[in-house]
Design an enzyme around this catalytic site. Structure first.
Site, mmCIF file in Angstrom:
data_model
loop_
_atom_site.group_PDB
_atom_site.id
_atom_site.type_symbol
_atom_site.label_atom_id
_atom_site.label_comp_id
_atom_site.label_asym_id
_atom_site.label_seq_id
_atom_site.Cartn_x
_atom_site.Cartn_y
_atom_site.Cartn_z
ATOM 1 N N ASP A 7 0.869 -1.176 0.000
ATOM 2 C CA ASP A 7 0.000 0.000 0.000
ATOM 3 C C ASP A 7 0.907 1.227 0.000
ATOM 4 O OD1 ASP A 7 0.840 0.421 2.609
ATOM 5 O OD2 ASP A 7 -1.151 0.344 3.508
ATOM 6 N N HIS A 8 0.307 2.391 0.209
ATOM 7 C CA HIS A 8 1.083 3.630 0.189
ATOM 8 C C HIS A 8 2.178 3.657 1.264
ATOM 9 C CE1 HIS A 8 -2.452 3.895 2.688
ATOM 10 N NE2 HIS A 8 -1.896 4.873 3.403
ATOM 11 N N CYS A 64 3.423 -2.660 3.956
ATOM 12 C CA CYS A 64 2.506 -1.562 4.285
ATOM 13 C C CYS A 64 3.246 -0.664 5.264
ATOM 14 C CB CYS A 64 1.172 -2.093 4.804
ATOM 15 S SG CYS A 64 1.224 -2.950 6.396
ATOM 16 N N GLY A 65 2.537 0.114 6.071
ATOM 17 C CA GLY A 65 3.224 1.009 6.996
ATOM 18 C C GLY A 65 4.008 0.252 8.055
ATOM 19 N N THR A 66 3.382 -0.774 8.610
ATOM 20 C CA THR A 66 4.023 -1.573 9.667
ATOM 21 C C THR A 66 4.354 -2.999 9.236
ATOM 22 O OG1 THR A 66 1.847 -2.310 10.378
ATOM 23 C CG2 THR A 66 2.758 -0.352 11.493
ATOM 24 N N GLY A 67 3.741 -3.451 8.158
ATOM 25 C CA GLY A 67 3.826 -4.863 7.750
ATOM 26 C C GLY A 67 2.726 -5.693 8.395
ATOM 27 N N GLY A 69 -0.860 -5.001 9.052
ATOM 28 C CA GLY A 69 -2.181 -5.135 8.415
ATOM 29 C C GLY A 69 -2.125 -5.984 7.160
ATOM 30 N N HIS A 97 11.819 -22.447 9.913
ATOM 31 C CA HIS A 97 10.917 -23.137 10.842
ATOM 32 C C HIS A 97 9.435 -22.997 10.515
ATOM 33 C CE1 HIS A 97 13.938 -23.503 14.438
ATOM 34 N NE2 HIS A 97 14.423 -23.982 13.290
ATOM 35 N N ASN A 98 9.035 -21.839 9.982
ATOM 36 C CA ASN A 98 7.599 -21.642 9.700
ATOM 37 C C ASN A 98 7.269 -21.859 8.227
ATOM 38 O OD1 ASN A 98 8.235 -18.673 11.517
ATOM 39 N ND2 ASN A 98 7.489 -20.548 12.455
ATOM 40 N N ARG A 108 7.206 2.276 7.430
ATOM 41 C CA ARG A 108 7.297 3.315 8.467
ATOM 42 C C ARG A 108 8.120 2.859 9.666
ATOM 43 N NH1 ARG A 108 0.914 4.708 7.726
ATOM 44 N NH2 ARG A 108 1.166 5.790 5.747
ATOM 45 N N ARG A 131 11.149 -31.865 11.688
ATOM 46 C CA ARG A 131 10.123 -31.693 12.718
ATOM 47 C C ARG A 131 9.206 -30.494 12.432
ATOM 48 N NH1 ARG A 131 14.698 -29.299 14.600
ATOM 49 N NH2 ARG A 131 14.549 -27.410 15.858
ATOM 50 N N HIS A 132 9.696 -29.563 11.605
ATOM 51 C CA HIS A 132 8.881 -28.378 11.310
ATOM 52 C C HIS A 132 7.751 -28.696 10.329
ATOM 53 C CE1 HIS A 132 11.682 -26.223 13.689
ATOM 54 N NE2 HIS A 132 12.681 -26.691 12.954
ATOM 55 N N ARG A 135 4.623 -29.283 12.245
ATOM 56 C CA ARG A 135 4.033 -28.068 12.825
ATOM 57 C C ARG A 135 3.367 -27.214 11.744
ATOM 58 N NH1 ARG A 135 9.520 -27.520 16.365
ATOM 59 N NH2 ARG A 135 9.006 -29.210 17.796
HETATM 60 C C1 RB5 Z 1 -2.019 2.970 6.277
HETATM 61 O O1 RB5 Z 1 -2.095 4.238 6.828
HETATM 62 C C2 RB5 Z 1 -1.588 1.970 7.313
HETATM 63 O O2 RB5 Z 1 -2.631 1.728 8.186
HETATM 64 C C3 RB5 Z 1 -1.135 0.675 6.652
HETATM 65 O O3 RB5 Z 1 -0.077 0.963 5.789
HETATM 66 C C4 RB5 Z 1 -0.622 -0.420 7.548
HETATM 67 O O4 RB5 Z 1 0.393 0.045 8.395
HETATM 68 C C5 RB5 Z 1 -1.610 -1.219 8.240
HETATM 69 O O5 RB5 Z 1 -1.268 -2.152 9.002
#
Ligand code: RB5
Length: 149
Positions: A7-8, A64-67, A69, A97-98, A108, A131-132, A135
């Site tokens: 996303d942005h 995304c911003g945090t990875g 969502g 492992h996963n 961000r 073993r993985h 799981r």
């Molecule tokens: C968008 O503003 C933000 O919510 C998205 O990029 C992401 O961080 C969601 O988890």
């Protein structure tokens, strides 16, 4: 073939990751978005998730911003094991492992330099199996509603 999506909030990372893949001669399919204008991350997570789970692409990278969502959305697609990675050890272990098939990062919270390190590790680390496997099969069973504990 690597499926890419963002996303942005993750657009800056995907731009750098595309340059990195071009340099390495690694093929990719870009599912967008294609600018830093605000969009809804589930759309891109779904497209990349389907491409990976359906076998069109071997692995995926979503930003995304945090990875967070975008990983949550991707993990709703059957067959996806998407992992948010914030350090080199995690990039390696989630493959070993996963058996993660989608790498998720946040534009961000993670620098371009670190994101490229995690990408390199993720793409070059094999699944450990053994073993993985058992799981990971449990993850699939939970997904399919066949799990008893
Ligand atoms: C968008 O503003 C933000 O919510 C998205 O990029 C992401 O961080 C969601 O988890």
């Amino acid at each position: 073939m690597i499926a890419l999506g963002c996303d942005h909030g993750g657009y800056n990372l995907i731009v750098a990751i595309k340059d990195y893949l071009d340099e390495k001669g690694i093929a990719y399919k870009d599912f967008g978005t294609d600018s830093d204008e605000s969009v809804d991350y589930p759309i891109y997570a779904y497209k990349v998730g389907k491409a990976v789970a359906g076998g069109e692409c071997e692995m995926g990278i979503l930003c995304c911003g945090t990875g967070i969502g975008i990983s949550m959305a991707a993990n709703k697609v059957k067959g996806v094991r998407a992992a948010v990675v914030n350090n080199e050890f995690g990039a390696e272990m989630t493959r070993r492992h996963n058996h993660a098939n989608i790498l998720c990062m946040g534009g961000r919270v993670t620098s371009v330099e670190d994101a490229l390190k995690y990408t390199e590790i993720f793409l070059n680390t094999p699944e450990e199996g053994g073993r993985h496997d058992k799981r990971v099969a449990m993850l699939t069973a939970i997904e399919e509603g066949n799990f008893e504990a």
